[in-house]
Design an enzyme around this catalytic site. Structure first.
Site, PDB file in Angstrom:
ATOM      1  CG  ASN A 164      63.156 -44.077  17.780  1.00 51.39           C
ATOM      2  OD1 ASN A 164      62.377 -43.717  16.904  1.00 51.39           O
ATOM      3  ND2 ASN A 164      62.960 -43.819  19.050  1.00 51.39           N
ATOM      4  NE  ARG A 170      55.191 -43.306  19.525  1.00 49.49           N
ATOM      5  CZ  ARG A 170      56.130 -42.394  19.688  1.00 49.49           C
ATOM      6  NH1 ARG A 170      56.125 -41.297  18.967  1.00 49.49           N
ATOM      7  NH2 ARG A 170      57.112 -42.590  20.544  1.00 49.49           N
ATOM      8  CG  ASP A 171      59.576 -42.162  17.838  1.00 41.46           C
ATOM      9  OD1 ASP A 171      59.301 -41.176  17.151  1.00 41.46           O
ATOM     10  OD2 ASP A 171      60.342 -42.109  18.826  1.00 41.46           O
ATOM     11  CG  HIS A 176      65.202 -40.023  18.440  1.00 44.14           C
ATOM     12  ND1 HIS A 176      64.476 -40.028  17.280  1.00 44.14           N
ATOM     13  CD2 HIS A 176      64.309 -40.317  19.424  1.00 44.14           C
ATOM     14  CE1 HIS A 176      63.203 -40.303  17.544  1.00 44.14           C
ATOM     15  NE2 HIS A 176      63.071 -40.482  18.838  1.00 44.14           N
ATOM     16  CG  HIS A 232      62.324 -42.433  23.437  1.00 46.86           C
ATOM     17  ND1 HIS A 232      61.332 -43.279  22.973  1.00 46.86           N
ATOM     18  CD2 HIS A 232      62.561 -41.548  22.441  1.00 46.86           C
ATOM     19  CE1 HIS A 232      60.995 -42.910  21.738  1.00 46.86           C
ATOM     20  NE2 HIS A 232      61.718 -41.849  21.400  1.00 46.86           N
ATOM     21  CB  CYS A 290      64.370 -35.630  13.415  1.00 45.95           C
ATOM     22  SG  CYS A 290      63.929 -33.994  13.965  1.00 45.95           S
TER      23      CYS A 290
HETATM   24 ZN    ZN Z   1      61.220 -40.641  19.777  1.00 47.02          ZN
END
Ligand code: ZN
Length: 313
Positions: free
Chosen positions: A251, A13-14, A211, A209, A242
């Site tokens: 991440n 997902r991310d 990064h 969570h 990002c």
């Molecule tokens: Zn994230």
């Protein structure tokens, strides 16, 4: 007994949401199956956003159903709104990860409403979830993004993070996740924010969570561990750059996270060598995606005995 730590894969997902190339559904499912076989027990497999918005998630239904068929795997998906929650419930997904931004500007840009309205949306989602029969009721997670910094606003007040964490908890979240969406955090800030949140939300579990955009990812994990956090999101090969920092890490790297925890004597349940092998599936499917990871480059230390192996023996 070694302390158990839950590591949760979010790369599908991310990691994939900003990648321009569509990863074929069969490859996503091969990745999920291989990582589950390596011992990762929870995977955020997709996002229930309109496919027009993010074409990468046009196969959300097929990916969810394929992942649910894997025994022992907790299948999670991100939801931006009530419609997403409805899709997840219809599919039988195990966990719904609702996300809102603590940063007012980020939330306005992302979902076109102030954070207070997102809390109202979350209340309606919880109502829908809790109205389901017990065997069809997914776990509902309240996620707070940009909680440790925002690319529009910079520093975020700790009091705002605590305020929204408390509101999501009171609304009925089964779990919370506090996210450093843009990789601004440092260990001191992590201790400050997580201690403040944990002091207010009682028994509600709080995950982290992080990064690794600025190289502080695993140091932040260590700081969160010190606060008693035992659930961490990460992505295979650190996928998830990002959009505001082209070329930067995404991440925290799942392989490096699992190695650090395993090395510290904590129990992730993950077989490190099998986990590293999963990278081949992603590299083969998306040859143009940037892959990070120190463990995969350097290999395991000499005579390293993985905790997962010791247990299996
Ligand atoms: Zn994230």
């Amino acid at each position: 007994m070694r302390q158990k730590i839950s590591v949760r894969e979010v790369g599908l997902r991310d990691g994939l949401q900003i990648h321009p190339t569509f990863m074929p559904t069969a490859d996503k499912l091969a990745w999920i199956a291989a990582e589950a076989a390596a011992g990762v027990r929870e995977i955020e497999v997709t996002s229930y956003v309109p496919p027009k918005l993010i074409p990468q998630f046009a196969d959300a239904e097929a990916v969810t159903l394929g992942a649910i068929a894997i025994p022992g795997l907790t299948v999670a998906a991100l939801i931006p709104n009530l419609r997403g929650a409805q899709r997840g419930i219809e599919l039988g997904v195990h966990k719904l990860n609702f996300v809102m931004s603590v940063s007012e500007t980020h939330n306005l840009k992302n979902v076109r409403r102030p954070p207070a309205d997102s809390v109202t949306d979350f209340r309606a989602i919880v109502e829908l979830v809790k109205s389901q029969p017990p065997d069809k009721r997914p776990i509902i997670v309240g996620g707070l993004s940009t909680a440790l910094g925002c690319s529009y606003e910079g520093r975020i007040a700790v009091s705002q993070v605590v305020k929204y964490a408390t509101e999501l908890m009171e609304a009925g979240a089964d779990e919370l996740v506090v996210a450093d969406t843009v990789g601004y955090a440092d260990p001191r800030l992590v201790r400050e924010v997580f201690r403040a949140v944990l002091a207010e939300v009682g028994a509600t579990p709080v995950g982290a969570h992080f990064h690794d955009t600025r190289g502080t990812g695993l140091a932040n994990v260590s700081a969160a561990l010190d606060c008693g956090v035992s659930r961490f999101d990460a992505s295979l090969a650190g996928l998830g750059g990002c959009p505001f920092a082209p070329g930067a890490s995404g991440n925290i790297v799942m392989e490096d996270l699992c190695f650090m925890l395993d090395s510290m004597g904590l129990d992730t349940g993950v077989d490190l060598e099998r986990l590293i092998e999963v990278r081949k599936i992603v590299a083969h499917s998306l040859p143009d995606i940037p892959m990070q990871g120190a463990l995969a480059k350097a290999g395991l230390p000499r005579n390293y005995v993985s905790g997962a192996r010791t247990q299996a023996a």
